[in-house]
Design an enzyme around this catalytic site. Structure first.
Site, short mmCIF file in Angstrom:
data_model
loop_
_atom_site.label_atom_id
_atom_site.label_comp_id
_atom_site.label_asym_id
_atom_site.label_seq_id
_atom_site.Cartn_x
_atom_site.Cartn_y
_atom_site.Cartn_z
N HIS A 367 0.80 -1.23 0.00
CA HIS A 367 0.00 0.00 0.00
C HIS A 367 0.82 1.27 0.00
O HIS A 367 0.26 2.36 0.11
CB HIS A 367 -0.91 0.06 1.23
CG HIS A 367 -1.98 -0.97 1.25
ND1 HIS A 367 -3.24 -0.75 0.76
CD2 HIS A 367 -1.99 -2.25 1.70
CE1 HIS A 367 -3.99 -1.83 0.93
NE2 HIS A 367 -3.24 -2.76 1.49
N LYS A 558 -8.62 13.88 4.97
CA LYS A 558 -7.72 12.73 4.90
C LYS A 558 -6.73 12.88 6.04
O LYS A 558 -6.69 13.92 6.70
CB LYS A 558 -6.98 12.69 3.58
CG LYS A 558 -6.34 14.02 3.19
CD LYS A 558 -5.70 14.00 1.81
CE LYS A 558 -6.66 14.05 0.68
NZ LYS A 558 -6.66 12.90 -0.19
N ARG A 559 -5.93 11.84 6.27
CA ARG A 559 -4.90 11.98 7.29
C ARG A 559 -4.00 13.17 6.94
O ARG A 559 -3.78 13.50 5.77
CB ARG A 559 -4.07 10.69 7.38
CG ARG A 559 -4.80 9.60 8.12
CD ARG A 559 -5.09 9.97 9.54
NE ARG A 559 -3.88 9.97 10.31
CZ ARG A 559 -3.60 9.09 11.27
NH1 ARG A 559 -4.47 8.16 11.61
NH2 ARG A 559 -2.46 9.15 11.92
N LYS A 564 0.63 14.64 1.46
CA LYS A 564 -0.74 14.92 0.98
C LYS A 564 -0.95 16.42 0.75
O LYS A 564 -1.94 16.84 0.17
CB LYS A 564 -1.76 14.38 1.99
CG LYS A 564 -1.72 12.86 2.12
CD LYS A 564 -2.75 12.35 3.11
CE LYS A 564 -2.60 10.88 3.44
NZ LYS A 564 -3.24 9.98 2.45
N THR A 666 -8.63 6.68 -1.71
CA THR A 666 -9.98 6.15 -1.87
C THR A 666 -11.00 7.25 -1.58
O THR A 666 -12.12 7.21 -2.09
CB THR A 666 -10.22 4.94 -0.94
OG1 THR A 666 -9.69 5.26 0.35
CG2 THR A 666 -9.57 3.68 -1.47
N LYS A 670 -14.69 8.38 -3.34
CA LYS A 670 -15.94 8.67 -2.61
C LYS A 670 -16.46 10.05 -3.00
O LYS A 670 -17.66 10.24 -3.23
CB LYS A 670 -15.70 8.62 -1.10
CG LYS A 670 -15.38 7.23 -0.59
CD LYS A 670 -14.78 7.24 0.82
CE LYS A 670 -14.06 5.91 1.06
NZ LYS A 670 -13.16 5.94 2.22
O1 H53 Z 1 -3.71 2.77 1.92
C1 H53 Z 1 -4.78 3.12 1.06
C2 H53 Z 1 -4.29 3.93 -0.12
C3 H53 Z 1 -3.46 5.11 0.34
C4 H53 Z 1 -2.37 4.66 1.31
C5 H53 Z 1 -3.01 3.90 2.45
C6 H53 Z 1 -2.07 3.38 3.52
C7 H53 Z 1 -2.47 3.43 4.84
O2 H53 Z 1 -3.66 3.96 5.16
C8 H53 Z 1 -1.64 2.92 5.85
C9 H53 Z 1 -0.45 2.33 5.53
C10 H53 Z 1 -0.05 2.27 4.22
O3 H53 Z 1 1.10 1.69 3.90
C11 H53 Z 1 -0.86 2.80 3.21
O4 H53 Z 1 -1.66 5.74 1.80
O5 H53 Z 1 -2.90 5.74 -0.78
O6 H53 Z 1 -5.38 4.35 -0.86
C12 H53 Z 1 -5.48 1.85 0.65
O7 H53 Z 1 -4.73 1.14 -0.26
#
Ligand code: H53
Length: 832
Positions: A367, A558-559, A564, A666, A670
């Protein structure tokens, strides 16, 4: 059966308003223990949840029985995070009894909204990765796929974010404080999980060398099951979460106080394993407790999976035909070594056979490419906590390196990249490499991300195993993110194209032609307006700020992370503020900048950016010279529940990460599904969103991933020059630097300015600023033409069919898991 019990049994399954109402009253008295006069809203929530749960249980058992009888291949989704949010509306909506429930409550003089709002938000995750797991659970159940979620039942979910004087402060999230009506405790489903100790070598019955793990400490993993209601209520799957329990092996024999207190201390320490979710999203901090959490839930899950398999089978040869295990990031990657250990040490398999089975069973989803997020545990720590696993990892490594092509070619640099052990400095186990090697398929989460995986972190593995990496672009469930969160738009859509889109989002494409229908556009706007009103009321409640419904709701939720680039957004905000002040006679399109998102508690820069946004908000929102044309709000405590209110009300979706850094995103999906227009970089799934909606219906700006890469490879750029050549940017930064937003502490934002200048502006905020402002201007101009804007918004909604998590899960099911839908047989009575 006794007729009285039989009728009660039927009542329990009945979905009409009268039965629901009777159930509520019965549950309130006999399970919650209150009468209607004394009941609080929370009591009513528990009552309703228990009555709804009743309507799920028979179908749940039918589903489980069907899987068992068919000996179906199951998929096990191992994830350290499940960000499921509230379950009441989700269950009601998927069971199709939302209206019935509302009416039943109405007859009792209760408001459905109040009841719904009394449910805590289950925040067992940080952000995208955890929410993706929750969307996948919904999609698997909705498509009848035999899928199980396995994770941890954290006593404390992700912290609650509050602001004190504009600073983020964290408070514990006590979601279980008043009990959880959805879960079933399974005290009999208990597995020992070992830690520490040492490995003993011995000769087995045929004289072969064998190993046993001795003198270890044990913790028990106890299961809690939550039913996962699929759309239509036909399939009810299981989310099994593990809670840590101390063993009773402690020596309570010595009754002197010291021993007793020590024993109790030990108990508390072991149960800490499932106490709290680590609040870092896509950044690792490498704490020992975290590693133990990972092993704890992975080991318990694998033991459970093998137990279930052995109910039907005597040899392990068939395991890969009956179980697919998906590793959600590297968090459960230790499972590769654990399955090897279980097969070899506990079930007596030979290495080669065990390895073949392990590889055929596991698959791994990556991810992130952020180097700081790739887990690498110190060898010394792994050795101490899981001595047998360390041995196994060494052996996997030795066997692999000996056979690798790199070895054949004498390419030592490549060999050292492929190694499971990073030999530089204090030696570390690379969990990504372990996950890659132990899996038959490895996937990225958007087309761009998957290509970058092949070119960067896994380039050498890709050369060794060219067929292993595959792309599975993320998706979102249309049930929660459109049907439930946005009833106004959902009803409008269904009135025109029927309800097929709910379980087959591709059908939403039929709306495209409605973009040219003036009446439909008017109704689409009306739905958006309703959602904006709802959000405005929420903003007023949460922040005290009044915002204009007619303004552009420009949303970045978002976080909080530097990549970001919330900073880019707030710099544009300051520039826009200056322009509005400089040109008071221009008729500005009013803008409301809406931010929400948590920062990891130890991420100082992220917290400072939150403070900056709040400081800018304070100045802008109280400056009469902008005539309310600009408002800035930072909504506290972003979670799934808040997202369900914010997302349907957005006009603009900010997806502005530095290209190449957001694996997928994601929230972008949405927001577009709910008719927001994206302002975004060509990063993650934005690239595919552009393909789907068309380049005319999205505002793309900034450097591409390739340009970012080239820029960095050529020694970066000079941000000071960029700043000097852009007066709006220079002025915004000067204001921040001289304390225009922080008169109480003029130096407060030095670290931010430093990062943007001498720090080299790693995230390329200044480099993308001018083009970002251009995209913002274009959006503001378009908003003046409300017909054209609405047309594009409709096209966005209509073009998002492909981003359903049903599509994503289907791709996993056919191309990675080889699992197939099972239709449960419901032989119970009283079903609708
Ligand atoms: O995963 C999302 C992606 C997003 C990415 C996120 C993510 C985390 O929330 C936590 C750890 C990590 O390695 C990645 O930042 O881009 O959409 C689902 O795949």
């Amino acid at each position: 059966m006794d007729a009285r019990y039989k009728s009660r049994d039927i009542e329990r399954r009945s979905l009409d308003v009268d039965s629901l109402k009777r159930s509520f009253l019965e549950w309130l008295v006999y399970s919650v223990g209150k009468d209607a006069r004394a009941a609080t809203r929370r009591d009513w929530f528990h009552t309703v949840a228990l009555a709804v749960r009743d309507r799920v249980v028979d179908r749940w058992m039918d589903t489980t029985r069907s899987y068992y009888h068919e000996d179906a291949k199951r998929v096990y989704y191992l994830s350290l995070e499940f960000l499921i949010g509230r379950l009441l509306t989700n269950s009601l909506s998927n069971l199709g009894i939302m209206d019935e429930c509302r009416q039943a409550l109405d007859r009792l003089g209760l408001s459905m909204d109040d009841v719904v709002d009394s449910e805590p938000d289950a925040a067992l995750g940080n952000g995208g990765l955890g929410r993706l797991a929750a969307c996948f659970l919904d999609s698997m159940a909705s498509q009848g796929l035999p899928g199980y979620g396995y994770g941890i039942r954290y006593e404390f979910g992700l912290f609650e974010q509050r602001f004190e004087n504009g600073w983020q402060v964290e408070h514990p999230e006590q979601w279980l404080q008043f009990g959880n009506p959805w879960e079933f405790a399974r005290p009999e489903v208990l597995y020992p999980v070992q830690f520490y100790g040492r490995v003993e070598e011995f000769r087995d019955s045929v004289g072969e060398r064998a190993y046993r793990w001795v003198d270890s400490e044990r913790v028990l993993a106890m299961a809690y099951d939550t039913p996962v209601v699929g759309y239509g209520g036909d399939t009810i799957n299981t989310l099994r979460l593990w809670s840590a329990r101390a063993t009773s092996d402690f020596n309570f024999g010595h009754f002197n106080e010291g021993a007793y207190m020590k024993a109790v201390e030990q108990k508390i320490l072991s149960e800490n394993l499932s106490r709290v979710l680590y609040p870092n999203d896509a950044t690792e901090i490498g704490k020992e407790l975290r590693f133990k959490q990972e092993y704890f839930f992975t080991s318990a899950s694998l033991q459970d999976i093998l137990r279930r398999y052995l109910q039907h089978h005597t040899s392990f040869d068939n395991l890969p035909n009956k179980a697919a295990i998906q590793l959600n990031d590297t968090h459960p990657a230790i499972g590769i070594a654990e399955l090897m250990r279980l097969l070899i040490d506990q079930h007596g398999l030979r290495w080669e056979k065990a390895w073949e089975i392990t590889q055929a069973t596991f698959a791994y989803t990556n991810h992130t490419l952020l180097p700081e997020a790739l887990e690498a545990w110190p060898v010394r720590m792994v050795e101490r906590i899981l001595p047998r696993h360390m041995q196994i990892i060494y052996e996997i490594n030795a066997k692999f390196l000996t056979r690798s092509k790199a070895k054949a070619a004498g390419d030592n640099a490549r060999l050292s990249h492929l190694s499971l052990i990073d030999e530089r400095g204090d030696r570390r186990v690379r969990m990504g490499n372990l996950a890659f090697l132990g899996s038959h398929k490895v996937n990225g989460v958007s087309a761009l991300h998957t290509e970058l995986m092949k070119e960067t972190v896994f380039a050498d593995f890709h050369a060794e195993f060219p067929d292993r990496i595959t792309n599975k672009t993320n998706g979102i469930t249309p049930r929660r993110w459109l049907k439930q969160a946005n009833p106004a738009l959902s009803e409008l859509i269904s009135s025109r194209i029927g309800e097929g889109w709910i379980s087959d989002l591709g059908q939403i494409a039929a709306l495209k032609e409605k973009a040219d229908d003036v009446v439909f556009r008017e109704e689409f706007r009306r739905a958006k307006r309703k959602n904006k009103k709802r959000l405005a009321a929420y903003i007023a409640r949460q922040t005290g700020e009044e915002v204009q419904i007619d303004s552009i709701f420009d949303v970045q939720v978002k976080r909080m992370h530097e990549y970001k680039r919330q900073l880019l957004n707030v710099l544009h905000t300051v520039a826009l503020y200056n322009e509005m002040r400089d040109n008071p006679t221009v008729s500005w399109v009013p803008v409301t900048k809406i931010f929400a998102g948590k920062a990891a508690p130890s991420y100082h820069m992220a917290k400072l950016i939150i403070k900056l946004i709040n400081d800018v908000a304070k100045v802008v929102n109280h400056d009469p010279s902008v005539h309310d044309n600009l408002k800035v709000v930072y909504l506290p405590n972003y979670n799934v529940t808040a997202a369900e209110i914010i997302i349907p009300a957005a006009d603009i979706s900010e997806q502005i990460s530095t290209a190449g850094m957001e694996a997928s995103g994601t929230g972008n999906m949405k927001l577009a599904l709910n008719g927001a227009l994206t302002i975004g970089t060509l990063d993650g799934a934005n690239v595919e969103i552009r393909e789907q909606v068309g380049a005319d219906n999205i505002f793309i700006f900034g450097l591409t991933a390739e340009e970012v890469n080239d820029l960095r490879a050529n020694g970066g750029f000079n941000p000071r020059e960029v700043i000097a050549s852009n007066p709006a940017l220079k002025r915004a930064l000067d204001m921040i630097a001289t304390g225009a937003f922080s008169p109480d502490d003029r130096n407060r934002y030095q670290p931010i300015l430093q990062a943007l200048t001498d720090g080299g502006d790693h995230f390329l905020v200044t480099a993308d600023f001018a083009d970002y402002c251009r995209a913002q201007d274009a959006a503001m101009q378009l908003y003046r033409d409300s017909e054209e804007w609405t047309r594009k918004a409709i096209i966005n909604t209509a073009s998002m069919g492909w981003f359903s998590s049903d599509r994503t899960v289907n791709e996993y099911a056919t191309e990675i898991w080889d699992v197939h839908p099972v239709k449960p047989t419901h032989d119970g009575e009283g079903f609708r």
